[in-house]
Write an enzyme that holds these catalytic residues in place. Sequence first.
Site, PDB file in Angstrom:
ATOM      1  N   ARG A  66       0.848  -1.217   0.000  1.00  0.00           N
ATOM      2  CA  ARG A  66       0.000   0.000   0.000  1.00  0.00           C
ATOM      3  C   ARG A  66       0.870   1.249   0.000  1.00  0.00           C
ATOM      4  O   ARG A  66       0.592   2.225  -0.690  1.00  0.00           O
ATOM      5  CB  ARG A  66      -0.941  -0.006   1.219  1.00  0.00           C
ATOM      6  CG  ARG A  66      -1.971  -1.124   1.195  1.00  0.00           C
ATOM      7  CD  ARG A  66      -3.030  -0.949   2.269  1.00  0.00           C
ATOM      8  NE  ARG A  66      -2.542  -1.099   3.625  1.00  0.00           N
ATOM      9  CZ  ARG A  66      -2.456  -2.246   4.296  1.00  0.00           C
ATOM     10  NH1 ARG A  66      -2.840  -3.378   3.722  1.00  0.00           N
ATOM     11  NH2 ARG A  66      -2.004  -2.287   5.537  1.00  0.00           N
ATOM     12  N   GLU A  82     -19.859  14.244   1.230  1.00  0.00           N
ATOM     13  CA  GLU A  82     -20.046  13.289   0.123  1.00  0.00           C
ATOM     14  C   GLU A  82     -21.301  12.435   0.302  1.00  0.00           C
ATOM     15  O   GLU A  82     -21.252  11.388   0.962  1.00  0.00           O
ATOM     16  CB  GLU A  82     -18.816  12.377  -0.016  1.00  0.00           C
ATOM     17  CG  GLU A  82     -18.972  11.371  -1.166  1.00  0.00           C
ATOM     18  CD  GLU A  82     -17.782  10.428  -1.338  1.00  0.00           C
ATOM     19  OE1 GLU A  82     -16.895  10.405  -0.478  1.00  0.00           O
ATOM     20  OE2 GLU A  82     -17.763   9.706  -2.349  1.00  0.00           O
ATOM     21  N   LYS A 140     -12.922  14.216   4.521  1.00  0.00           N
ATOM     22  CA  LYS A 140     -14.024  13.671   3.714  1.00  0.00           C
ATOM     23  C   LYS A 140     -14.853  12.702   4.541  1.00  0.00           C
ATOM     24  O   LYS A 140     -14.313  11.937   5.338  1.00  0.00           O
ATOM     25  CB  LYS A 140     -13.465  12.931   2.498  1.00  0.00           C
ATOM     26  CG  LYS A 140     -14.549  12.416   1.572  1.00  0.00           C
ATOM     27  CD  LYS A 140     -14.034  11.384   0.603  1.00  0.00           C
ATOM     28  CE  LYS A 140     -14.348   9.990   1.107  1.00  0.00           C
ATOM     29  NZ  LYS A 140     -14.087   8.944   0.107  1.00  0.00           N
ATOM     30  N   LYS A 173     -19.214  16.719  -2.651  1.00  0.00           N
ATOM     31  CA  LYS A 173     -18.763  15.623  -3.526  1.00  0.00           C
ATOM     32  C   LYS A 173     -19.961  14.732  -3.816  1.00  0.00           C
ATOM     33  O   LYS A 173     -20.191  13.742  -3.103  1.00  0.00           O
ATOM     34  CB  LYS A 173     -17.621  14.853  -2.845  1.00  0.00           C
ATOM     35  CG  LYS A 173     -17.164  13.614  -3.595  1.00  0.00           C
ATOM     36  CD  LYS A 173     -15.818  13.132  -3.110  1.00  0.00           C
ATOM     37  CE  LYS A 173     -15.467  11.806  -3.778  1.00  0.00           C
ATOM     38  NZ  LYS A 173     -14.059  11.456  -3.662  1.00  0.00           N
TER      39      LYS A 173
HETATM   40  P1  13P Z   1     -14.799   6.733  -6.754  1.00  0.00           P
HETATM   41  O1  13P Z   1     -14.455   7.870  -7.692  1.00  0.00           O
HETATM   42  O2  13P Z   1     -14.079   5.450  -7.069  1.00  0.00           O
HETATM   43  O3  13P Z   1     -16.276   6.592  -6.559  1.00  0.00           O
HETATM   44  O4  13P Z   1     -14.191   7.115  -5.331  1.00  0.00           O
HETATM   45  C1  13P Z   1     -14.389   8.370  -4.831  1.00  0.00           C
HETATM   46  C2  13P Z   1     -14.494   8.307  -3.365  1.00  0.00           C
HETATM   47  O5  13P Z   1     -13.799   9.010  -2.673  1.00  0.00           O
HETATM   48  C3  13P Z   1     -15.487   7.390  -2.765  1.00  0.00           C
HETATM   49  O6  13P Z   1     -15.656   7.686  -1.417  1.00  0.00           O
END
Ligand code: 13P
Length: 339
Positions: A47, A178, A137, A220
Amino acid sequence: MSAQNELQATVDALAQAGKGLLAADESGPTIAKRFKTIGVESTEENRRAWRTLLLSTPGLGEFISGVILYEETLGQQADDGEPLPQLAAHQGIVPGIKVDTGKIPLAHASGDEITQGLDGLAKRLEGYKAQGARFAKWRAVYNVSDTLPSRLAIEANAESLARYAAICQEAGVVPIVEPEVLMDGDHSLTRCAVVTEAVLHEVFHALNRHAVVLEHMLLKPSMVIAGKGHALHASVEQVAAHTVAVLGRTVPPAVAGIFFLSGGQTPEEATANLDAINRTGRRPWPLSFSYGRALQESPLDTWCGQPQNVREAQLALLKRARLNAAASLGCYDANEEIV
Ligand code: 13P
């Protein structure tokens, strides 16, 4: 710097015209799933190698203004000993941190889910800040069917998102809010539009209740798109028209920027849809990308865990970053996919 100036400086650094965000904050199980597709074991060292590859890509800062990291990465170092958040910052890329701790079934709401991670968040943010994170986030997810998500799920997730955002702002950390309406299922584009509109209305009501400063947060969202199993594949123009219509009805102009997730779209679809969205005309907010899979899929396939493929993989990442940056300005040229 005052907390307000600190938040403004971070927002300005993130919401730059012609740039977007890289989401590299996959949790342990998710990164293991991604690595499995290339036959690589998810060890801490692998990772670290993968995320070092991403962040050390020469020139990435030309197209990427911020990177969302996972907690483990904040404490990891590149081969030369430089902490990874610092490596990002040296590229002109603001480091951020995923702070939710994942989702669980929502009690008394079969099929719905709720995101956890509020307990101790203020304290954790202090530590993340000391490690270099300037934004955060939190992802809420909404399963879609004829009956899902329930009112309860829409209200409970909105409340958690708003509580998270308020805690972040108080700590001088810019929150990315998000709410992801999932693409899984066979629902239509219209059904996705109805659900997304209800979700975003509730999210902004909750943000208002919690006195979140809209100028100091980023949204987001998912695009308005039909479920993966739906028979009709909508055109990019249809996706764009529905997406901007729903955002226009629900997102106040004060919001500093909208950065879409890719959510399982192919890399090319995610770029083409973002481009079409930006071709619909001027909007009150910048409309850019915060992609995980749509940025990482092709470099991951190129890398395959082999040190000799690092440079090639970085070029693959740079290409997707460049094309998405063009799409964020509505000037993506699909012919560039084949060169
Ligand atoms: P994806 O663009 O793969 O959906 O991932 C964005 C993300 O941060 C999901 O929490």
